[in-house]
Design a protein around this motif. Structure first.
Motif, PDB file in Angstrom:
ATOM      1  N   LEU A 105       0.803  -1.224   0.000  1.00  0.00           N
ATOM      2  CA  LEU A 105       0.000   0.000   0.000  1.00  0.00           C
ATOM      3  C   LEU A 105       0.840   1.280   0.000  1.00  0.00           C
ATOM      4  O   LEU A 105       0.644   2.159  -0.844  1.00  0.00           O
ATOM      5  CB  LEU A 105      -0.963  -0.041   1.199  1.00  0.00           C
ATOM      6  N   THR A 106       1.754   1.405   0.943  1.00  0.00           N
ATOM      7  CA  THR A 106       2.484   2.682   1.028  1.00  0.00           C
ATOM      8  C   THR A 106       3.314   2.918  -0.229  1.00  0.00           C
ATOM      9  O   THR A 106       3.401   4.052  -0.732  1.00  0.00           O
ATOM     10  CB  THR A 106       3.371   2.707   2.294  1.00  0.00           C
ATOM     11  N   PHE A 133      -3.693   7.924   8.834  1.00  0.00           N
ATOM     12  CA  PHE A 133      -2.775   6.858   9.237  1.00  0.00           C
ATOM     13  C   PHE A 133      -1.342   7.370   9.045  1.00  0.00           C
ATOM     14  O   PHE A 133      -1.031   7.983   8.024  1.00  0.00           O
ATOM     15  CB  PHE A 133      -3.031   5.620   8.371  1.00  0.00           C
ATOM     16  N   ASP A 136       0.489   7.391   5.735  1.00  0.00           N
ATOM     17  CA  ASP A 136      -0.051   8.332   4.746  1.00  0.00           C
ATOM     18  C   ASP A 136       0.519   9.732   4.983  1.00  0.00           C
ATOM     19  O   ASP A 136       0.858  10.447   4.042  1.00  0.00           O
ATOM     20  CB  ASP A 136      -1.590   8.408   4.840  1.00  0.00           C
ATOM     21  N   ASP A 218      -7.158   6.477   0.156  1.00  0.00           N
ATOM     22  CA  ASP A 218      -6.557   5.294   0.767  1.00  0.00           C
ATOM     23  C   ASP A 218      -7.727   4.422   1.227  1.00  0.00           C
ATOM     24  O   ASP A 218      -8.488   4.813   2.124  1.00  0.00           O
ATOM     25  CB  ASP A 218      -5.686   5.721   1.965  1.00  0.00           C
ATOM     26  N   ALA A 220      -7.552   1.304   2.511  1.00  0.00           N
ATOM     27  CA  ALA A 220      -7.096   0.167   3.335  1.00  0.00           C
ATOM     28  C   ALA A 220      -8.251  -0.424   4.135  1.00  0.00           C
ATOM     29  O   ALA A 220      -8.373  -1.641   4.268  1.00  0.00           O
ATOM     30  CB  ALA A 220      -5.983   0.610   4.275  1.00  0.00           C
ATOM     31  N   HIS A 221      -9.100   0.461   4.683  1.00  0.00           N
ATOM     32  CA  HIS A 221     -10.174  -0.017   5.569  1.00  0.00           C
ATOM     33  C   HIS A 221     -11.532  -0.071   4.866  1.00  0.00           C
ATOM     34  O   HIS A 221     -12.553  -0.272   5.511  1.00  0.00           O
ATOM     35  CB  HIS A 221     -10.249   0.875   6.814  1.00  0.00           C
ATOM     36  N   TYR A 243      -4.547  -7.376   2.973  1.00  0.00           N
ATOM     37  CA  TYR A 243      -4.425  -8.279   4.126  1.00  0.00           C
ATOM     38  C   TYR A 243      -5.528  -8.070   5.156  1.00  0.00           C
ATOM     39  O   TYR A 243      -5.636  -8.841   6.102  1.00  0.00           O
ATOM     40  CB  TYR A 243      -3.048  -8.146   4.795  1.00  0.00           C
ATOM     41  N   LYS A 244      -6.353  -7.037   4.990  1.00  0.00           N
ATOM     42  CA  LYS A 244      -7.416  -6.797   5.972  1.00  0.00           C
ATOM     43  C   LYS A 244      -8.678  -7.544   5.511  1.00  0.00           C
ATOM     44  O   LYS A 244      -8.776  -8.745   5.670  1.00  0.00           O
ATOM     45  CB  LYS A 244      -7.671  -5.299   6.121  1.00  0.00           C
TER      46      LYS A 244
HETATM   47  C1  LIG Z   1      -5.202   3.417   6.532  1.00  0.00           C
HETATM   48  C2  LIG Z   1      -3.863   2.775   6.322  1.00  0.00           C
HETATM   49  N1  LIG Z   1      -3.015   3.322   5.446  1.00  0.00           N
HETATM   50  C3  LIG Z   1      -1.800   2.786   5.222  1.00  0.00           C
HETATM   51  C4  LIG Z   1      -1.385   1.652   5.886  1.00  0.00           C
HETATM   52  C5  LIG Z   1      -0.025   1.101   5.611  1.00  0.00           C
HETATM   53  O1  LIG Z   1      -0.083  -0.074   4.885  1.00  0.00           O
HETATM   54  P1  LIG Z   1       1.194  -0.872   4.404  1.00  0.00           P
HETATM   55  O2  LIG Z   1       1.999  -1.216   5.618  1.00  0.00           O
HETATM   56  O3  LIG Z   1       0.643  -2.102   3.778  1.00  0.00           O
HETATM   57  O4  LIG Z   1       1.944  -0.017   3.462  1.00  0.00           O
HETATM   58  C6  LIG Z   1      -2.257   1.030   6.789  1.00  0.00           C
HETATM   59  C7  LIG Z   1      -1.867  -0.187   7.512  1.00  0.00           C
HETATM   60  O5  LIG Z   1      -2.574  -0.763   8.304  1.00  0.00           O
HETATM   61  C8  LIG Z   1      -3.514   1.619   7.019  1.00  0.00           C
HETATM   62  O6  LIG Z   1      -4.382   1.086   7.899  1.00  0.00           O
END
Ligand SMILES: Cc1ncc(COP(=O)(O)O)c(C=O)c1O
Length: 427
Positions: A105-106, A133, A136, A218, A220-221, A243-244
């Motif tokens: 993601l990052t 996060f 970010d 983003d 992720a959630h 992975y979530k």
């Molecule tokens: C909202 C959000 N952004 C970014 C990340 C970072 O993800 P990654 O470690 O896969 O780059 C996470 C990780 O949990 C996250 O919850």
């Protein structure tokens, strides 16, 4: 639906659940020889039982064919990518060629900022949520610094009003309007990792475009949690991890959406790598980079078929269950959880617990964040009773039951354990 606070009612909801058999397809962590109550779909989704076999097949192919595994065997690795994007595009509401599976993601957010943060004159600012996060925030700060701007003057944060926990949509839209001539990019978390608040991505996107800024999210959630419609909302780009809610394993390969209008846009900067090359010419080893005219053109490096396999194992379950069915059950489970948490509040000393996440449809996903007095003790008590929840400093407990492997009975049992824990530590 009229909910009841009883084990019998929870069991009857499970009986009526069309997805009830999918739980058996996952490996559930054990607590005292019974299935633990695993409510961490927002952190690391559970392992599908079939994942091991999917990975074994890649290992077998590697053993049998060596490098020719890219082109030979039952599942040539060169084509694996295409098997992922059709289900994923349904999950995020995109066209298949707008979705690419790559990196983490990052890393992907950095790649998107290279392309979509194009400051010009005074239009150089980025608007984002306060307390995004941390990764970010670091990512945004790096890009701002790298282009020679001052972070404090260039990143505009919108947070909750004083005394409030959630960010009001009207405040986001007002901030966009106030800074409309200076904004290069609006970057937002679709669903806030801390509060569980879901944002109106369609409205944010429309406001961003009205003022001439690009917009990215983003997710992720949000990916695999709630129904998304990225293409129709006209979002420019979005990134998520797998992975979530997407159950593809720790460090899983991540996903990116890029609206099709950019696929042939050579005015965008991008970091190039040979895996993003136009497919017909990739192996001609030419000097100049000619990208594949789709989201795949943003790929850099040779992908890992092992990670693809773990992702595919999970996506096949989404396909079999039906993406919309999963989202529907997520909503119902979450509504039941909200209902039961109000019951817990009624049955525990006043002001011991507050639910931070909005209860209204359209403002939440699977996750519920709770502010609890003596929170760490209560969290430890939950763990001792076989509940996998999540503790976030300074005082928040987060839980996220998910439709594919959690039950209404678990939600009810959790509410009982929580009630007992609060009563125990409020004395
Ligand atoms: C909202 C959000 N952004 C970014 C990340 C970072 O993800 P990654 O470690 O896969 O780059 C996470 C990780 O949990 C996250 O919850």
């Amino acid at each position: 639906m009229q909910f009841e606070n009883s084990l019998g009612h929870a069991k009857s909801l499970d009986e009526d659940d069309i997805l009830k058999n999918f739980r058996a397809g996952f490996i559930l962590p054990q607590h005292q020889k019974e299935d633990a109550i695993y409510f961490l779909g927002n952190s690391l989704g559970l392992q599908p039982k079939r994942t091991e076999q999917y990975i074994q097949e890649v290992l077998h192919q590697w053993g049998a064919f060596g490098v020719e595994g890219f082109f030979k065997g039952d599942q040539p690795w060169m084509n694996l990518h295409q098997q992922l994007t059709s289900t994923l595009s349904e999950i995020v509401g995109a066209r298949p060629h707008e979705v690419v599976v790559m990196n983490q993601l990052t890393v992907n957010l950095h790649l998107m900022l290279v392309s979509f943060y194009q400051p010009q004159g005074k239009r150089n600012k980025i608007l984002c949520e306060a307390k995004a996060f941390p990764s970010d925030q670091y990512m945004l700060q790096t890009h701002v610094r790298q282009r020679g701007f001052d972070v404090d003057k260039t990143i505009i944060e919108v947070g909750p009003r004083i005394g409030e926990t959630l960010i009001r949509e009207e405040d986001i839209l007002t901030a966009i309007e106030q800074h409309k001539d200076e904004l290069a990019l609006i970057f937002w978390g679709g669903l806030n990792y801390y509060t569980g608040q879901l944002f109106n991505m369609q409205a944010i996107t429309a406001a961003a475009h009205d003022c001439g800024a690009k917009v990215g999210f983003d997710l992720a959630h949000a990916a695999g949690n709630i129904a998304l419609n990225l293409h129709d909302w006209n979002v420019d780009f979005a990134c998520w991890c797998s992975y979530k809610y997407l159950n593809s394993g720790p460090g899983a390969v991540a996903g990116v959406y890029i609206h099709e209008r950019y696929h042939n846009d050579s005015s965008l900067n991008r970091f190039a790598g040979w895996w993003g090359s136009k497919k017909e010419t990739q192996f001609l080893m030419q000097k100049d980079f000619v990208p594949e005219p789709s989201a795949e053109g943003w790929q850099l490096s040779t992908p890992s078929p092992v990670l693809y396999a773990a992702h595919k194992a999970s996506l096949t379950i989404f396909e079999e269950a039906g993406v919309q069915n999963i989202f529907n059950k997520n909503v119902l489970l979450n509504n039941y959880l909200h209902f039961l948490l109000q019951e817990v509040i009624k049955q525990t000393p006043s002001e011991h617990m507050r639910v931070l996440t909005p209860g209204k449809a359209g403002e939440k996903g699977c996750q519920v964040s709770m502010l609890v007095k003596n929170g760490k003790q209560i969290f430890d008590e939950l763990s001792a009773n076989g509940v996998f929840a999540d503790w976030r400093e300074p005082d928040v407990i987060r839980v996220a039951p998910v439709g594919l492997y959690n039950t209404f009975e678990e939600v009810w049992k959790f509410s009982q354990i929580l009630k007992r824990a609060i009563n125990k530590f409020s004395k």
